[in-house]
Design a protein around this motif. Structure first.
Motif, PDB file in Angstrom:
ATOM      1  N   SER A 134       0.835  -1.197   0.000  1.00 45.11           N
ATOM      2  CA  SER A 134       0.000   0.000   0.000  1.00 45.11           C
ATOM      3  C   SER A 134       0.872   1.250   0.000  1.00 45.11           C
ATOM      4  N   PRO A 135       0.421   2.328  -0.675  1.00 44.07           N
ATOM      5  CA  PRO A 135       1.201   3.577  -0.650  1.00 44.07           C
ATOM      6  C   PRO A 135       1.324   4.168   0.748  1.00 44.07           C
ATOM      7  N   SER A 136       0.455   3.751   1.659  1.00 45.59           N
ATOM      8  CA  SER A 136       0.531   4.257   3.020  1.00 45.59           C
ATOM      9  C   SER A 136       1.783   3.775   3.746  1.00 45.59           C
ATOM     10  N   ARG A 137       2.479   2.792   3.172  1.00 46.98           N
ATOM     11  CA  ARG A 137       3.717   2.316   3.797  1.00 46.98           C
ATOM     12  C   ARG A 137       4.770   3.418   3.860  1.00 46.98           C
ATOM     13  N   TYR A 138       4.652   4.409   2.984  1.00 38.76           N
ATOM     14  CA  TYR A 138       5.635   5.494   2.921  1.00 38.76           C
ATOM     15  C   TYR A 138       5.282   6.650   3.864  1.00 38.76           C
ATOM     16  N   ILE A 139       4.169   6.529   4.573  1.00 35.94           N
ATOM     17  CA  ILE A 139       3.717   7.601   5.463  1.00 35.94           C
ATOM     18  C   ILE A 139       4.062   7.260   6.907  1.00 35.94           C
ATOM     19  N   SER A 140       4.587   8.236   7.614  1.00 35.31           N
ATOM     20  CA  SER A 140       4.814   8.085   9.048  1.00 35.31           C
ATOM     21  C   SER A 140       3.471   8.292   9.746  1.00 35.31           C
ATOM     22  N   GLU A 141       2.862   7.217  10.224  1.00 33.92           N
ATOM     23  CA  GLU A 141       1.511   7.308  10.773  1.00 33.92           C
ATOM     24  C   GLU A 141       1.462   8.174  12.026  1.00 33.92           C
ATOM     25  N   SER A 142       2.496   8.108  12.848  1.00 31.11           N
ATOM     26  CA  SER A 142       2.504   8.979  14.033  1.00 31.11           C
ATOM     27  C   SER A 142       2.643  10.437  13.615  1.00 31.11           C
ATOM     28  N   GLY A 143       3.370  10.671  12.534  1.00 28.88           N
ATOM     29  CA  GLY A 143       3.479  12.028  12.003  1.00 28.88           C
ATOM     30  C   GLY A 143       2.157  12.517  11.449  1.00 28.88           C
ATOM     31  N   TRP A 144       1.428  11.619  10.774  1.00 34.80           N
ATOM     32  CA  TRP A 144       0.120  12.013  10.246  1.00 34.80           C
ATOM     33  C   TRP A 144      -0.857  12.303  11.376  1.00 34.80           C
ATOM     34  N   THR A 145      -0.831  11.491  12.425  1.00 33.83           N
ATOM     35  CA  THR A 145      -1.701  11.731  13.574  1.00 33.83           C
ATOM     36  C   THR A 145      -1.415  13.103  14.193  1.00 33.83           C
ATOM     37  N   ALA A 146      -0.125  13.441  14.288  1.00 33.27           N
ATOM     38  CA  ALA A 146       0.252  14.747  14.822  1.00 33.27           C
ATOM     39  C   ALA A 146      -0.229  15.863  13.898  1.00 33.27           C
ATOM     40  N   PHE A 147      -0.163  15.629  12.580  1.00 29.88           N
ATOM     41  CA  PHE A 147      -0.619  16.635  11.624  1.00 29.88           C
ATOM     42  C   PHE A 147      -2.128  16.843  11.738  1.00 29.88           C
ATOM     43  N   GLU A 148      -2.878  15.766  11.931  1.00 27.79           N
ATOM     44  CA  GLU A 148      -4.327  15.888  12.095  1.00 27.79           C
ATOM     45  C   GLU A 148      -4.673  16.789  13.287  1.00 27.79           C
ATOM     46  N   LYS A 149      -3.965  16.586  14.384  1.00 30.53           N
ATOM     47  CA  LYS A 149      -4.215  17.419  15.571  1.00 30.53           C
ATOM     48  C   LYS A 149      -3.826  18.869  15.299  1.00 30.53           C
ATOM     49  N   TYR A 150      -2.682  19.059  14.664  1.00 37.73           N
ATOM     50  CA  TYR A 150      -2.207  20.402  14.312  1.00 37.73           C
ATOM     51  C   TYR A 150      -3.249  21.130  13.464  1.00 37.73           C
ATOM     52  N   ALA A 151      -3.762  20.455  12.419  1.00 38.83           N
ATOM     53  CA  ALA A 151      -4.722  21.077  11.513  1.00 38.83           C
ATOM     54  C   ALA A 151      -6.041  21.377  12.219  1.00 38.83           C
ATOM     55  N   THR A 152      -6.510  20.438  13.019  1.00 41.60           N
ATOM     56  CA  THR A 152      -7.765  20.637  13.746  1.00 41.60           C
ATOM     57  C   THR A 152      -7.647  21.793  14.724  1.00 41.60           C
ATOM     58  N   ASP A 153      -6.530  21.861  15.422  1.00 38.47           N
ATOM     59  CA  ASP A 153      -6.317  22.953  16.382  1.00 38.47           C
ATOM     60  C   ASP A 153      -6.308  24.308  15.684  1.00 38.47           C
ATOM     61  N   LEU A 154      -5.745  24.368  14.471  1.00 34.55           N
ATOM     62  CA  LEU A 154      -5.703  25.640  13.752  1.00 34.55           C
ATOM     63  C   LEU A 154      -7.110  26.112  13.388  1.00 34.55           C
ATOM     64  N   TYR A 155      -7.945  25.210  12.915  1.00 36.49           N
ATOM     65  CA  TYR A 155      -9.316  25.618  12.591  1.00 36.49           C
ATOM     66  C   TYR A 155     -10.094  25.993  13.840  1.00 36.49           C
ATOM     67  N   LYS A 156      -9.784  25.354  14.954  1.00 38.55           N
ATOM     68  CA  LYS A 156     -10.414  25.756  16.216  1.00 38.55           C
ATOM     69  C   LYS A 156      -9.927  27.151  16.634  1.00 38.55           C
ATOM     70  N   ASP A 157      -8.656  27.475  16.308  1.00 38.76           N
ATOM     71  CA  ASP A 157      -8.150  28.825  16.556  1.00 38.76           C
ATOM     72  C   ASP A 157      -8.915  29.847  15.718  1.00 38.76           C
ATOM     73  N   LEU A 158      -9.171  29.496  14.449  1.00 41.90           N
ATOM     74  CA  LEU A 158      -9.955  30.379  13.595  1.00 41.90           C
ATOM     75  C   LEU A 158     -11.355  30.577  14.175  1.00 41.90           C
ATOM     76  N   ASP A 159     -11.929  29.504  14.680  1.00 39.71           N
ATOM     77  CA  ASP A 159     -13.249  29.608  15.284  1.00 39.71           C
ATOM     78  C   ASP A 159     -13.218  30.518  16.515  1.00 39.71           C
ATOM     79  N   ARG A 160     -12.150  30.427  17.307  1.00 41.20           N
ATOM     80  CA  ARG A 160     -12.029  31.305  18.482  1.00 41.20           C
ATOM     81  C   ARG A 160     -11.915  32.766  18.062  1.00 41.20           C
TER      82      ARG A 160
END
Length: 284
Positions: A134-160
């Motif tokens: 799978s192409p996902s083998r080339y993705i650092s899953e812990s890095g992606w999880t951290a990116f998801e939190k980063y992105a979600t937090d930014l949109y929550k900042d926009l909401d604030r």
């Protein structure tokens, strides 16, 4: 029939008035090169806002800047004007907040060095690939999880920021998804290429470049849609899949793409049809 937006730079605002007003609707926009400039010379390209519009005359005060990550867009030091127009001393009543964001955040995360911990990079090193096909083998899953939190937090900042406004607490946020770019050696003048460079550095086999890019950009689209379920009044225009991908191994302008990650004027016209149609439903 769509009437193109009247695009207004923040620098032209004067003494509490927007040039050309009154408008049927007026929007505040913030974004990256998909809302500003994604190629050189400037005459060779456009952006998503230029061909977009409503069936009546609407104005867009556009704070977008090429190279902006969503983090920089919301940072008061990087762009104090956006914050001032949304919830500060220069606040206006906006009908909608248009955002083009997280594309550059992914590009920036892809450029992390292989020596960084897994949670600080999006790509896995060759030693971490494993036996999956799978192409996902080339993705650092812990890095992606951290990116998801980063992105979600930014949109929550926009909401604030929106909730700190006197006039825009209920103003909807509208964003889009990014189409499927082909990793290739097609820079924009002195900038880029982006995907091509990162995948080369990490030694990803060229046969897996497109599957990996599609996986990453597909995840980004899903992430943006997921965030919209957590931020009240956020709408996502699902534009991914609109453009024909550039041929693998090609360089320069190809079909719907001006360079590796920026659509051509013809590409933006196609995206704008979907973007405008969704906006028209939201603002009849």
């Amino acid at each position: 029939m769509t009437t193109p937006f009247a695009l207004i730079p923040p620098s032209s605002l004067n003494q509490g008035s927007i040039p050309g007003a009154p408008f049927y609707k007026q929007f505040l926009a913030q974004g990256d090169s998909w809302f500003s400039i994604g190629a050189l010379p400037f005459s060779s390209t456009t952006n998503l806002l230029f061909p977009s519009g409503l069936n009546k005359r609407a104005g867009v005060v556009n704070c977008a800047d090429p190279g902006f990550t969503l983090e920089k867009m919301l940072d008061r030091m990087s762009d104090p004007v956006f914050q001032q127009l949304l919830c500060g001393a220069m606040e206006y009543q906006w009908d909608g907040i248009l955002i083009s964001g997280l594309g550059n955040d992914v590009i920036h995360a892809l450029s992390a060095k292989a020596s960084e911990p897994q949670e600080k990079r999006l790509l896995a090193t060759a030693a971490e690939w494993g036996d999956s096909t799978s192409p996902s083998r080339y993705i650092s899953e812990s890095g992606w999880t951290a990116f998801e939190k980063y992105a979600t937090d930014l949109y929550k900042d926009l909401d604030r920021m929106r909730q700190a406004s006197k006039l825009n607490k209920a103003t909807p946020i509208i964003t889009h998804t990014y189409d499927l770019a082909t990793p290739r050696n097609a820079p924009a003048g002195p900038s880029g290429p982006w995907l091509y460079k990162a995948l080369t550095v990490y030694g990803v086999p060229t046969s897996d470049w497109c599957p990996l890019a599609n996986e990453l950009l597909g995840r980004l689209s899903d992430l943006i849609c997921d965030i919209s379920t957590k931020v009240s009044g956020m709408h996502v225009v699902k534009t991914q899949g609109t453009l024909a991908p550039a041929p693998e191994g090609s360089t320069g302008k190809q079909g719907h793409w001006e360079n590796e990650i920026h659509p051509s004027p013809a590409g933006y016209q196609l995206l704008a049809k979907k973007f405008s149609a969704e906006l028209q439903l939201l603002f009849p």
